[in-house]
Design a protein around this motif. Structure first.
Motif, PDB file in Angstrom:
ATOM      1  N   ASP A   1      -2.947   3.391  -3.280  1.00 26.65           N
ATOM      2  CA  ASP A   1      -1.648   3.725  -3.870  1.00 26.65           C
ATOM      3  C   ASP A   1      -1.382   2.886  -5.117  1.00 26.65           C
ATOM      4  O   ASP A   1      -0.886   3.395  -6.129  1.00 26.65           O
TER       5      ASP A   1
ATOM      6  N   ALA B   1      -1.171   4.426  -9.010  1.00 27.16           N
ATOM      7  CA  ALA B   1       0.019   4.179  -9.821  1.00 27.16           C
ATOM      8  C   ALA B   1      -0.361   3.414 -11.101  1.00 27.16           C
ATOM      9  O   ALA B   1       0.041   3.792 -12.204  1.00 27.16           O
TER      10      ALA B   1
ATOM     11  N   ASN C   1       2.027   4.394 -14.102  1.00 24.87           N
ATOM     12  CA  ASN C   1       3.290   4.394 -13.376  1.00 24.87           C
ATOM     13  C   ASN C   1       3.537   2.963 -12.875  1.00 24.87           C
ATOM     14  O   ASN C   1       3.438   2.684 -11.686  1.00 24.87           O
TER      15      ASN C   1
ATOM     16  N   LEU D   1       6.127   2.123  -9.995  1.00 23.86           N
ATOM     17  CA  LEU D   1       5.602   2.373  -8.649  1.00 23.86           C
ATOM     18  C   LEU D   1       4.569   1.313  -8.270  1.00 23.86           C
ATOM     19  O   LEU D   1       4.541   0.840  -7.135  1.00 23.86           O
TER      20      LEU D   1
ATOM     21  N   GLU E   1       5.868  -1.854  -6.653  1.00 23.42           N
ATOM     22  CA  GLU E   1       6.206  -1.811  -5.229  1.00 23.42           C
ATOM     23  C   GLU E   1       5.063  -2.307  -4.350  1.00 23.42           C
ATOM     24  O   GLU E   1       5.286  -2.719  -3.219  1.00 23.42           O
TER      25      GLU E   1
END
Length: 150
Positions: free
Chosen positions: A34, A38, A43, A46, A49
């Motif tokens: 993930d 991102a 991104n 994101l 996070e």
């Protein structure tokens, strides 16, 4: 009857031992995937996070270099996809090293602002368990080889 009780108790004992919490390797690997998807799809909010606090300044710096033309080019050429090549979790389940392969990756040169598409690259990620969550440490690369503490 005693043999039956002994069998049931030993079965329960072994079941309890096998149910002991082990680091969920798939959870760690998914956090790495993930993050990579991102990060290499620009991104950065994101990606934050999935990042350690020490990584946030680096991601913020990278995000400041993203222009609308980069996002348009990314949209036209398709998204980056990540997969795990290998993973290693330390014995006390507090740190992990995950090697990911990223296909169709995008990297922006912070000096001239040009975006470069790379068909495939490998990225070795250091993950740390903080607050019962696996986070990627992606600090500013230092020339002297020292890393920030987390």
């Amino acid at each position: 009857m005693n043999k039956l009780r002994l069998f049931i108790l030993s079965s329960l004992f072994f079941t309890c031992l096998s149910c002991r919490q082990h680091p969920p390797q798939t959870q760690i690997e998914q956090a790495a995937i993930d993050f990579c998807e991102a990060f290499y799809n620009l991104n950065y909010p994101l990606a934050e996070e999935y990042s350690t606090p020490s990584s946030l300044s680096y991601l913020s710096f990278l995000a400041s270099n993203v222009r609308q033309t980069h996002l348009n080019q990314l949209k036209t050429q398709g998204a980056a996809k990540a997969s795990v090549i290998s993973s290693e979790i330390d014995a006390n389940s507090e740190r992990a090293t995950i090697v990911c392969q990223i296909k169709n990756a995008y990297i922006i040169n912070p000096i001239n602002g040009e975006m470069k598409q790379i068909s495939a690259l490998k990225d070795t990620l250091e993950l740390i368990r903080k607050y019962n969550k696996w986070l990627v440490r992606k600090d500013i690369p230092l020339r002297n080889g020292k890393q920030n503490r987390d």
